[in-house]
Design a protein around this motif. Structure first.
Motif, mmCIF file in Angstrom:
data_model
loop_
_atom_site.group_PDB
_atom_site.id
_atom_site.type_symbol
_atom_site.label_atom_id
_atom_site.label_comp_id
_atom_site.label_asym_id
_atom_site.label_seq_id
_atom_site.Cartn_x
_atom_site.Cartn_y
_atom_site.Cartn_z
ATOM 1 N N ASN A 31 -19.941 39.088 16.393
ATOM 2 C CA ASN A 31 -19.871 38.315 15.154
ATOM 3 C C ASN A 31 -20.419 39.098 13.962
ATOM 4 O O ASN A 31 -20.082 38.816 12.813
ATOM 5 C CB ASN A 31 -20.649 36.998 15.321
ATOM 6 C CG ASN A 31 -20.521 36.093 14.121
ATOM 7 O OD1 ASN A 31 -19.417 35.735 13.716
ATOM 8 N ND2 ASN A 31 -21.645 35.740 13.525
ATOM 9 N N THR A 32 -21.248 40.093 14.246
ATOM 10 C CA THR A 32 -21.815 40.915 13.181
ATOM 11 C C THR A 32 -20.779 41.870 12.593
ATOM 12 O O THR A 32 -20.819 42.197 11.400
ATOM 13 C CB THR A 32 -23.009 41.736 13.716
ATOM 14 O OG1 THR A 32 -23.964 40.852 14.306
ATOM 15 C CG2 THR A 32 -23.680 42.528 12.603
ATOM 16 N N PHE A 33 -19.831 42.304 13.427
ATOM 17 C CA PHE A 33 -18.877 43.328 13.001
ATOM 18 C C PHE A 33 -17.435 42.843 12.896
ATOM 19 O O PHE A 33 -16.619 43.484 12.244
ATOM 20 C CB PHE A 33 -18.912 44.510 13.986
ATOM 21 C CG PHE A 33 -20.279 45.108 14.167
ATOM 22 C CD1 PHE A 33 -20.787 45.978 13.211
ATOM 23 C CD2 PHE A 33 -21.054 44.794 15.268
ATOM 24 C CE1 PHE A 33 -22.044 46.545 13.368
ATOM 25 C CE2 PHE A 33 -22.310 45.352 15.423
ATOM 26 C CZ PHE A 33 -22.815 46.231 14.469
ATOM 27 N N LEU A 34 -17.130 41.717 13.538
ATOM 28 C CA LEU A 34 -15.744 41.270 13.626
ATOM 29 C C LEU A 34 -15.574 39.885 13.006
ATOM 30 O O LEU A 34 -16.555 39.142 12.866
ATOM 31 C CB LEU A 34 -15.303 41.228 15.098
ATOM 32 C CG LEU A 34 -15.369 42.544 15.871
ATOM 33 C CD1 LEU A 34 -15.096 42.283 17.356
ATOM 34 C CD2 LEU A 34 -14.370 43.545 15.307
ATOM 35 N N PRO A 35 -14.362 39.510 12.661
ATOM 36 C CA PRO A 35 -14.105 38.134 12.210
ATOM 37 C C PRO A 35 -14.526 37.133 13.281
ATOM 38 O O PRO A 35 -14.500 37.439 14.479
ATOM 39 C CB PRO A 35 -12.595 38.115 11.989
ATOM 40 C CG PRO A 35 -12.230 39.534 11.742
ATOM 41 C CD PRO A 35 -13.150 40.344 12.596
ATOM 42 N N LEU A 36 -14.894 35.940 12.853
ATOM 43 C CA LEU A 36 -15.437 34.939 13.765
ATOM 44 C C LEU A 36 -14.497 34.624 14.918
ATOM 45 O O LEU A 36 -14.912 34.553 16.079
ATOM 46 C CB LEU A 36 -15.766 33.658 12.990
ATOM 47 C CG LEU A 36 -16.368 32.512 13.801
ATOM 48 C CD1 LEU A 36 -17.660 32.954 14.484
ATOM 49 C CD2 LEU A 36 -16.638 31.314 12.894
ATOM 50 N N SER A 83 -17.682 27.779 12.298
ATOM 51 C CA SER A 83 -19.093 28.134 12.115
ATOM 52 C C SER A 83 -19.619 28.817 13.369
ATOM 53 O O SER A 83 -19.522 28.262 14.478
ATOM 54 C CB SER A 83 -19.920 26.871 11.829
ATOM 55 O OG SER A 83 -21.296 27.186 11.774
ATOM 56 N N ALA A 84 -20.203 30.014 13.224
ATOM 57 C CA ALA A 84 -20.697 30.772 14.374
ATOM 58 C C ALA A 84 -21.814 30.035 15.097
ATOM 59 O O ALA A 84 -21.936 30.115 16.324
ATOM 60 C CB ALA A 84 -21.179 32.153 13.911
ATOM 61 N N ARG A 85 -22.640 29.303 14.349
ATOM 62 C CA ARG A 85 -23.776 28.628 14.976
ATOM 63 C C ARG A 85 -23.335 27.561 15.972
ATOM 64 O O ARG A 85 -24.092 27.189 16.871
ATOM 65 C CB ARG A 85 -24.670 28.006 13.911
ATOM 66 C CG ARG A 85 -24.007 26.878 13.120
ATOM 67 C CD ARG A 85 -24.942 26.286 12.093
ATOM 68 N NE ARG A 85 -24.319 25.175 11.377
ATOM 69 C CZ ARG A 85 -24.962 24.381 10.521
ATOM 70 N NH1 ARG A 85 -26.240 24.605 10.256
ATOM 71 N NH2 ARG A 85 -24.332 23.391 9.918
ATOM 72 N N ASP A 86 -22.107 27.068 15.830
ATOM 73 C CA ASP A 86 -21.632 26.019 16.731
ATOM 74 C C ASP A 86 -21.336 26.533 18.138
ATOM 75 O O ASP A 86 -21.036 25.744 19.036
ATOM 76 C CB ASP A 86 -20.398 25.337 16.148
ATOM 77 C CG ASP A 86 -20.745 24.428 14.983
ATOM 78 O OD1 ASP A 86 -21.874 23.900 14.978
ATOM 79 O OD2 ASP A 86 -19.916 24.254 14.073
ATOM 80 N N PHE A 87 -21.420 27.842 18.331
ATOM 81 C CA PHE A 87 -21.308 28.399 19.678
ATOM 82 C C PHE A 87 -22.423 27.859 20.571
ATOM 83 O O PHE A 87 -22.291 27.800 21.796
ATOM 84 C CB PHE A 87 -21.384 29.928 19.603
ATOM 85 C CG PHE A 87 -21.102 30.632 20.907
ATOM 86 C CD1 PHE A 87 -19.802 30.882 21.322
ATOM 87 C CD2 PHE A 87 -22.148 31.052 21.718
ATOM 88 C CE1 PHE A 87 -19.539 31.535 22.523
ATOM 89 C CE2 PHE A 87 -21.901 31.711 22.917
ATOM 90 C CZ PHE A 87 -20.593 31.951 23.321
ATOM 91 N N SER A 163 -29.174 30.356 11.666
ATOM 92 C CA SER A 163 -29.570 31.663 12.192
ATOM 93 C C SER A 163 -28.874 31.899 13.532
ATOM 94 O O SER A 163 -29.417 31.581 14.600
ATOM 95 C CB SER A 163 -31.097 31.732 12.363
ATOM 96 O OG SER A 163 -31.484 32.954 12.952
ATOM 97 N N THR A 164 -27.666 32.450 13.480
ATOM 98 C CA THR A 164 -26.911 32.686 14.706
ATOM 99 C C THR A 164 -27.604 33.697 15.606
ATOM 100 O O THR A 164 -27.677 33.520 16.825
ATOM 101 C CB THR A 164 -25.493 33.186 14.378
ATOM 102 O OG1 THR A 164 -24.844 32.231 13.525
ATOM 103 C CG2 THR A 164 -24.675 33.369 15.644
#
Length: 212
Positions: A31-36, A83-87, A163-164
């Motif tokens: 997630n830091t380097f690529l699209p969600l 939203s990444a946090r929803d993982f 804060s993912t």
């Protein structure tokens, strides 16, 4: 064999810890380097690879499928909400549910570990009438409640602060390690119950006890 080693083995050993943490690490890193959407896909692909590895190792199908399904559902929620946090949202609310059930059982004076122990041993033991056994299961169930409660409190706070990375770290640190510690207390309570109740029930002078 030490109790800590036995408990860890029953939870899948070091491999089980790896299986539960690798998809999380992969997702947070990707997630830091690529699209969600791509990061979520990479996490699912990682889960699929681990699923195949577990099958080749001869592990139980249900356990392997459960891990893969968990990653897939988490990735699906991320794709839906964007939203990444929803993982991590399923794990957060599962922790809250676990806390409510375990702590509630103590308040109801029927600690969950004692109920489970009694069911596993035929459901015929008056375990609640033995103060030492009840106390042991209160402590064991409170240990489980503490794990669930701390996971929910910390991860929900990290979720609200978006804060993912913190969620990923908390998921790893508060996953298998804390579970093993709580499981050690549960194992102790089970052994204490077995020594006091089953051993006492097998003595010739031990009369029948009412089940409560």
């Amino acid at each position: 064999m030490p109790a800590r080693t036995t408990v860890l083995d029953q939870m899948g050993g070091v491999a089980g810890f790896v299986y539960s943490t690798v998809p999380v690490i992969v997702f947070v890193t990707a997630n830091t380097f690529l699209p969600l959407a791509v990061a979520a896909g990479v996490a699912v692909a990682t889960g699929l690879v681990l699923f195949i590895v577990r099958l080749l190792r001869g592990e139980r199908l249900v356990s392997a499928v459960g891990s893969l399904l968990g990653v897939a559902v988490a990735a699906g929620i991320v794709a839906w909400t964007g939203s990444a946090r929803d993982f991590f949202v399923i794990g957060i609310w599962a922790s809250l549910a676990g806390f409510v059930v375990t702590f509630g059982s103590v308040l109801a004076r029927r600690p969950l570990t004692g109920v489970i122990w009694n069911v596993l041993h035929g459901g015929t033991h008056a375990w609640r009438s033995d103060g030492a056994v009840r106390t042991a299961h209160d402590l064991a169930t409170l240990a489980a409640a503490s794990v669930f409660g701390s996971r929910f409190a910390i991860q929900q706070w990290l979720y609200l602060t978006d804060s993912t990375g913190g969620l990923g770290l908390a998921r790893i640190v508060m996953g298998t390690p804390l579970t093993v510690l709580a499981a050690l207390v549960v194992v102790w309570s089970f052994r204490r119950s077995t020594r006091r109740l089953i051993a006492a029930g097998s003595r010739p002078d031990a009369g029948p006890r009412p089940v409560t």
